[in-house]
Write a protein that holds these residues in place. Structure first.
Motif: not given
Length: 377
Positions: A237-255
């Motif tokens: 759920g973490d979302v971090r922004v640096r410059g033009a890049l947004t990084v978001q952490i997702l849970p491990f999902v089903s296949q």
């Protein structure tokens, strides 16, 4: 009576082995109406890709598959008609003895790791007589008609096309994951092993002229992402922004949801075997982080695949693609290679679609296994 199948899986590298065997077991049940028992030695790796599964259960039914805990102390059980040892795992000695004791021994298959190396074609389908009188057959997935093919459900590409044609379906899926990218943002997924060159790539994305939204499912690369962000620990759920890049952490999902994630993105960085194959079916430009082996033996496998995959590209686009993949896997400057690849983006996009379409003209792995058994009978 219909044939019964046993698939044995030893979890070696988090999710790769169980990912392949679980997908294969499901397809055998769904499309071929086969009774499948899936034996897994570590169900903790199974639960994340099969929500609702119980890591402590000795036996459970999941999506039609009889999932069994592979016990440390083997309990006598009647062997199946077809026995698959995935990735050279060692079957329980008592089970092998029960196979030998059957009036008609089962078909024993050693499902090998996926490789594009030339020697695979010559070894696919070869028998290996055992000291106890049984015979084990090597079965190789692959990219040519002389191999066992790739895992691909019959409806996969049709489902992908329907998803791609529905902006509402894509938006609903991303929102279910809590992803709300900018309208013009390029969406990238990142599922990889640890990589010292990750920072070079992230620097290039952050300095780019186009917004990028990077989706990172839980996995081994998370610590490197956190290091680049200057954050010791990243959470889902973490979302971090640096410059033009947004990084978001997702849970491990089903296949099935992972397929949708790949379909939703413009570019997919993947690792190992299962996600590697699914990224190819997604028909998007991709980057493969191959599993590292001693003395860099994995480089030969990387080059063998690139020899197949780059066929049909222009010389310049081919060189850019190869440079990017080598940089990612050979500790070179990924950021510079990424920028060079951007000059050929439309061609790389079309090539990824064409590659998936060509591979889909061949029989899939589950069908090849079933047909092999029929021929053996």
């Amino acid at each position: 009576m219909k044939a019964t199948w046993d698939i044995f899986c030893t979890v070696v590298d988090n999710y790769g082995d169980i990912g392949v065997t679980w997908r294969l077991a499901r397809q055998l049940v769904d499309e071929h109406e086969i009774a499948v028992r899936l034996w897994v030695d570590d169900l903790n790796a199974f639960v994340p890709m099969c929500p609702g599964a119980d890591a402590a259960a000795l036996q459970q039914w999941q999506q039609g598959v009889d999932v069994r805990q592979w016990p440390a102390e083997w309990v006598p059980i009647e062997p199946a008609d077809v026995v698959i040892g995935a990735f050279a795992c060692q079957l329980p000695a008592h089970y092998v003895e029960a196979m030998r004791a059957r009036a008609k021994p089962p078909l024993w298959l050693n499902l090998e790791y996926l490789s594009a190396e030339h020697w695979v074609e010559g070894c696919h389908g070869l028998p290996s007589p055992q000291a106890n009188g049984l015979r084990k057959v090597f079965f190789f997935p692959g990219f040519t008609e002389k191999t066992g093919g790739l895992l691909r459900e019959a409806t996969l590409l049709a489902r992908r096309q329907a998803f791609e044609q529905s902006a509402e379906a894509r938006q609903a899926f991303l929102q279910r994951l809590g992803v709300y990218p900018e309208v013009q943002a390029r969406l990238i997924s990142l599922f990889a092993y640890e990589n010292t060159q990750l920072g070079n790539w992230l620097d290039a994305l952050a300095a780019g002229s186009q917004p990028t939204h990077l989706l990172v499912p839980q996995g081994r690369i998370l610590a490197d992402v956190g290091s680049w962000l200057g954050q010791a620990r990243l959470e889902v759920g973490d979302v971090r922004v640096r410059g033009a890049l947004t990084v978001q952490i997702l849970p491990f999902v089903s296949q099935d949801d992972y397929d949708r994630l790949l379909w939703s993105c413009d570019f997919n960085a993947v690792r190992g075997e299962d996600s590697f194959v699914r990224a190819q079916w997604a028909g998007r430009p991709m980057l493969w982080h191959i599993y590292v082996q001693d003395e860099n033996a994995h480089w030969e496998k990387l080059e063998a695949f690139l020899e197949h995959y780059r066929h049909g590209l222009s010389a310049d686009a081919s060189a850019a693609l190869v440079a990017l993949w080598r940089a990612w896997n050979m500790d070179r400057d990924v950021g510079q290679a990424w920028q060079a690849a951007q000059q050929h983006w439309p061609e790389l996009q079309q090539h990824a679609r064409d590659w998936a379409a060509r591979q889909a003209t061949r029989p899939d792995l589950a069908m090849a296994l079933v047909q092999f058994y029929r021929n053996w009978l």
